[in-house]
Design a protein around this motif. Structure first.
Motif, mmCIF file in Angstrom:
data_model
loop_
_atom_site.group_PDB
_atom_site.id
_atom_site.type_symbol
_atom_site.label_atom_id
_atom_site.label_comp_id
_atom_site.label_asym_id
_atom_site.label_seq_id
_atom_site.Cartn_x
_atom_site.Cartn_y
_atom_site.Cartn_z
ATOM 1 N N TYR A 1 71.283 60.021 68.025
ATOM 2 C CA TYR A 1 72.615 60.545 67.847
ATOM 3 C C TYR A 1 73.370 60.633 69.053
ATOM 4 N N ILE A 2 74.813 60.434 69.337
ATOM 5 C CA ILE A 2 75.587 60.377 70.563
ATOM 6 C C ILE A 2 76.413 61.694 70.315
ATOM 7 N N ASP A 3 76.121 62.765 71.359
ATOM 8 C CA ASP A 3 76.940 64.090 71.458
ATOM 9 C C ASP A 3 78.430 63.785 71.305
ATOM 10 N N LEU A 4 79.143 62.939 72.067
ATOM 11 C CA LEU A 4 80.553 62.995 72.309
ATOM 12 C C LEU A 4 80.875 61.353 72.097
ATOM 13 N N TYR A 5 81.579 60.894 71.211
ATOM 14 C CA TYR A 5 81.867 59.576 70.936
ATOM 15 C C TYR A 5 83.494 59.194 71.035
ATOM 16 N N GLN A 6 83.642 58.305 72.152
ATOM 17 C CA GLN A 6 85.220 58.622 72.340
ATOM 18 C C GLN A 6 85.772 57.158 72.203
ATOM 19 N N PHE A 7 86.896 57.268 71.782
ATOM 20 C CA PHE A 7 87.848 56.068 71.979
ATOM 21 C C PHE A 7 88.354 55.874 73.348
ATOM 22 N N HIS A 8 88.198 54.715 74.003
ATOM 23 C CA HIS A 8 87.957 54.130 75.267
ATOM 24 C C HIS A 8 89.462 53.559 75.609
ATOM 25 N N SER A 9 90.132 54.528 76.657
ATOM 26 C CA SER A 9 91.426 53.969 77.025
ATOM 27 C C SER A 9 92.602 53.628 75.999
ATOM 28 N N VAL A 10 92.723 54.639 75.538
ATOM 29 C CA VAL A 10 93.963 54.465 74.620
ATOM 30 C C VAL A 10 95.302 55.034 75.139
ATOM 31 N N ASN A 11 96.144 53.958 75.946
ATOM 32 C CA ASN A 11 96.941 54.023 76.426
ATOM 33 C C ASN A 11 98.646 53.813 75.754
ATOM 34 N N ASP A 12 98.838 53.695 74.760
ATOM 35 C CA ASP A 12 99.905 53.382 74.079
ATOM 36 C C ASP A 12 99.997 53.897 72.578
ATOM 37 N N MET A 13 101.199 54.101 72.146
ATOM 38 C CA MET A 13 101.386 54.891 70.928
ATOM 39 C C MET A 13 100.869 53.822 69.707
ATOM 40 N N ASP A 14 101.150 52.477 69.930
ATOM 41 C CA ASP A 14 100.757 51.728 68.876
ATOM 42 C C ASP A 14 99.114 51.586 68.537
ATOM 43 N N ILE B 1 77.061 60.722 65.292
ATOM 44 C CA ILE B 1 78.029 61.295 66.284
ATOM 45 C C ILE B 1 78.049 62.814 66.404
ATOM 46 N N ARG B 2 78.215 63.384 67.316
ATOM 47 C CA ARG B 2 78.505 64.938 66.737
ATOM 48 C C ARG B 2 79.899 65.370 67.139
ATOM 49 N N HIS B 3 80.820 64.606 68.016
ATOM 50 C CA HIS B 3 82.092 65.297 68.201
ATOM 51 C C HIS B 3 82.930 63.686 68.708
ATOM 52 N N ILE B 4 84.138 63.966 68.447
ATOM 53 C CA ILE B 4 85.047 62.721 68.611
ATOM 54 C C ILE B 4 85.874 63.196 69.531
ATOM 55 N N GLY B 5 86.022 62.307 70.684
ATOM 56 C CA GLY B 5 87.037 62.317 71.718
ATOM 57 C C GLY B 5 87.891 61.056 71.845
ATOM 58 N N ILE B 6 88.824 61.229 72.945
ATOM 59 C CA ILE B 6 89.472 60.055 73.424
ATOM 60 C C ILE B 6 89.757 60.086 74.739
ATOM 61 N N THR B 7 89.888 58.829 75.456
ATOM 62 C CA THR B 7 90.246 58.783 76.947
ATOM 63 C C THR B 7 91.500 57.971 76.991
ATOM 64 N N SER B 8 92.135 58.511 78.205
ATOM 65 C CA SER B 8 93.521 57.747 78.333
ATOM 66 C C SER B 8 93.800 57.685 79.672
ATOM 67 N N HIS B 9 94.608 56.668 80.358
ATOM 68 C CA HIS B 9 95.152 56.779 81.653
ATOM 69 C C HIS B 9 96.850 57.061 81.642
ATOM 70 N N GLN B 10 97.345 57.131 80.469
ATOM 71 C CA GLN B 10 98.659 57.204 80.437
ATOM 72 C C GLN B 10 99.219 58.540 79.773
ATOM 73 N N MET B 11 100.015 59.379 80.748
ATOM 74 C CA MET B 11 100.514 60.637 80.393
ATOM 75 C C MET B 11 101.181 60.686 78.935
ATOM 76 N N ASP B 12 101.944 60.051 78.665
ATOM 77 C CA ASP B 12 102.967 60.402 77.473
ATOM 78 C C ASP B 12 101.927 60.024 76.119
ATOM 79 N N ALA B 13 101.042 58.974 76.375
ATOM 80 C CA ALA B 13 100.030 58.609 75.187
ATOM 81 C C ALA B 13 99.163 59.699 75.228
#
Ligand code: SF4
Ligand code: SF4
Length: 345
Positions: free
Chosen positions: A99-112, A137-149
């Motif tokens: 199991y992975i405690d937190l699985y994230q979408f990596h670097s989502v920087n735009d609305m599309d 996986i136990r939890h779902i997260g996201i990572t980003s570099h872009q403020m609006d996104a």
């Protein structure tokens, strides 16, 4: 070591976590030792990614026998469904865990990309949900570099955590993003607490972040001495002296005029030049092994593109931080040529 609740995940994580990028540069034995030192110091949150070559496997080896004492977070780029499914299985295998405690979408920087992830018919989010139901996986997260996104991602209510750059140079998250996360009970994970290697005064960087009681920082650690030093800052007095405040201001004034926040407001460039990626190149050189930024993949591709800049200056008119983009692109490109030459001898 002090723990905080990581938003609605409910995970009680240490305020100081471990960032798994730089251990790629080490031998496997050295990497395992560094991770184990972090665990010995009480750090219980480890971040890695499918894209960090050997990092997951080394972490898997380091936590053997101590898996239940630590939270492991990893991530996948949001490619197509087949790729995401494969990456998840690969992460489980490399980490040698079920199991992975937190699985994230990596670097989502735009609305599309965000809309593609959340598409109700065949969005990638469904794959994560399925994996969560299956206990992979136990939890779902996201990572980003872009403020609006990032703000839009928080507002969807679909993610339990967000990871975003935050340090005293890139201090914008303190104004809106962090309060928004609090409103949505989302965990806030600080990437680039040392501004991607651009800031070398760890005491100032972490004392700044320690002012925010509900964020977890994940500095990239390469040496035992580094984690010892940072852990001592976390355990020591957190008050910022007036001399330290002055020094922060001096560094902000000096570096702030030449530091790309990757906000992407300078885009689009008519020549299709990935400006922020090129400007971040010096930080890759500081943190990553040369193979990572010189051989194949998106970084060398981006760097080659730098030569096509026509110096029209349109990007500089759009940059809210008034960065001398043309000059900085040239400097990055020249560094790229130097490291390329040094590594092809
Ligand atoms: S100056 Fe270069 S990077 Fe900036 S918009 Fe013009 S071509 Fe693109
Ligand atoms: S160059 Fe300026 S506008 Fe472009 S990403 Fe960097 S900080 Fe933002």
């Amino acid at each position: 070591m002090e723990k905080i609740r990581l938003g609605k995940t409910g995970m009680m994580v240490t305020r100081l976590g471990f960032g798994g990028i730089p251990i790629q540069r080490l031998t496997e034995a050295e990497a395992v030792k560094v991770v184990q030192r972090c665990l010995d110091l009480g750090v219980n949150y480890i971040d890695t990614a499918n894209g960090y070559t050997t990092s997951e496997e080394r972490i898997g080896k380091a936590v053997k026998g101590r898996r239940h004492d630590v939270y492991i977070a990893t991530k996948t780029f949001p490619g197509d469904a087949e790729m995401v499914e494969k990456n998840l299985e690969l992460s489980l295998k490399r980490l040698d865990t079920d199991y992975i405690d937190l699985y994230q979408f990596h670097s989502v920087n735009d609305m599309d990309t965000l809309n593609r992830i959340l598409d109700p018919e065949n969005g990638l989010y469904r794959i994560f949900e399925k994996a969560k139901k299956a206990g992979k996986i136990r939890h779902i997260g996201i990572t980003s570099h872009q403020m609006d996104a990032a703000k839009a991602e928080v507002k969807t209510g679909k993610f339990e955590t967000i990871m975003f750059p935050f340090n005293f140079i890139t201090s914008e998250p303190a104004k809106e993003l962090l309060p928004l996360c609090r409103e949505h009970d989302m965990g806030f994970i600080v990437m680039k607490p040392l501004a991607g290697g651009m800031l070398d005064n760890a005491t100032l960087c972490f004392k700044y972040l320690l002012q925010f009681p509900d964020v977890v920082s994940i500095p990239g650690i390469e040496k035992i001495q580094e984690i010892d030093e940072i852990a001592a800052i976390y355990e020591g007095p957190h008050n910022i002296t007036s001399a330290e405040r002055k020094e922060m201001k001096r560094m902000t004034d000096e570096l702030g005029t030449r530091f790309c926040r990757r906000c992407e407001y300078c885009q689009p460039c008519a020549q299709g030049i990935p400006i922020s990626l090129i400007m971040t190149f010096p930080s890759f050189v500081k943190r990553l092994p040369p193979d990572w930024y010189l051989k194949g993949g998106f970084i060398p591709e981006a760097m080659e593109k730098a030569a096509e800049c026509t110096e029209c200056g349109e990007c500089e008119e759009k940059c809210p931080f008034n960065l001398p983009i043309r000059e900085m692109i040239k400097e990055s490109y020249s560094l790229y040529e130097q490291v390329k030459a040094a590594n092809t001898k």
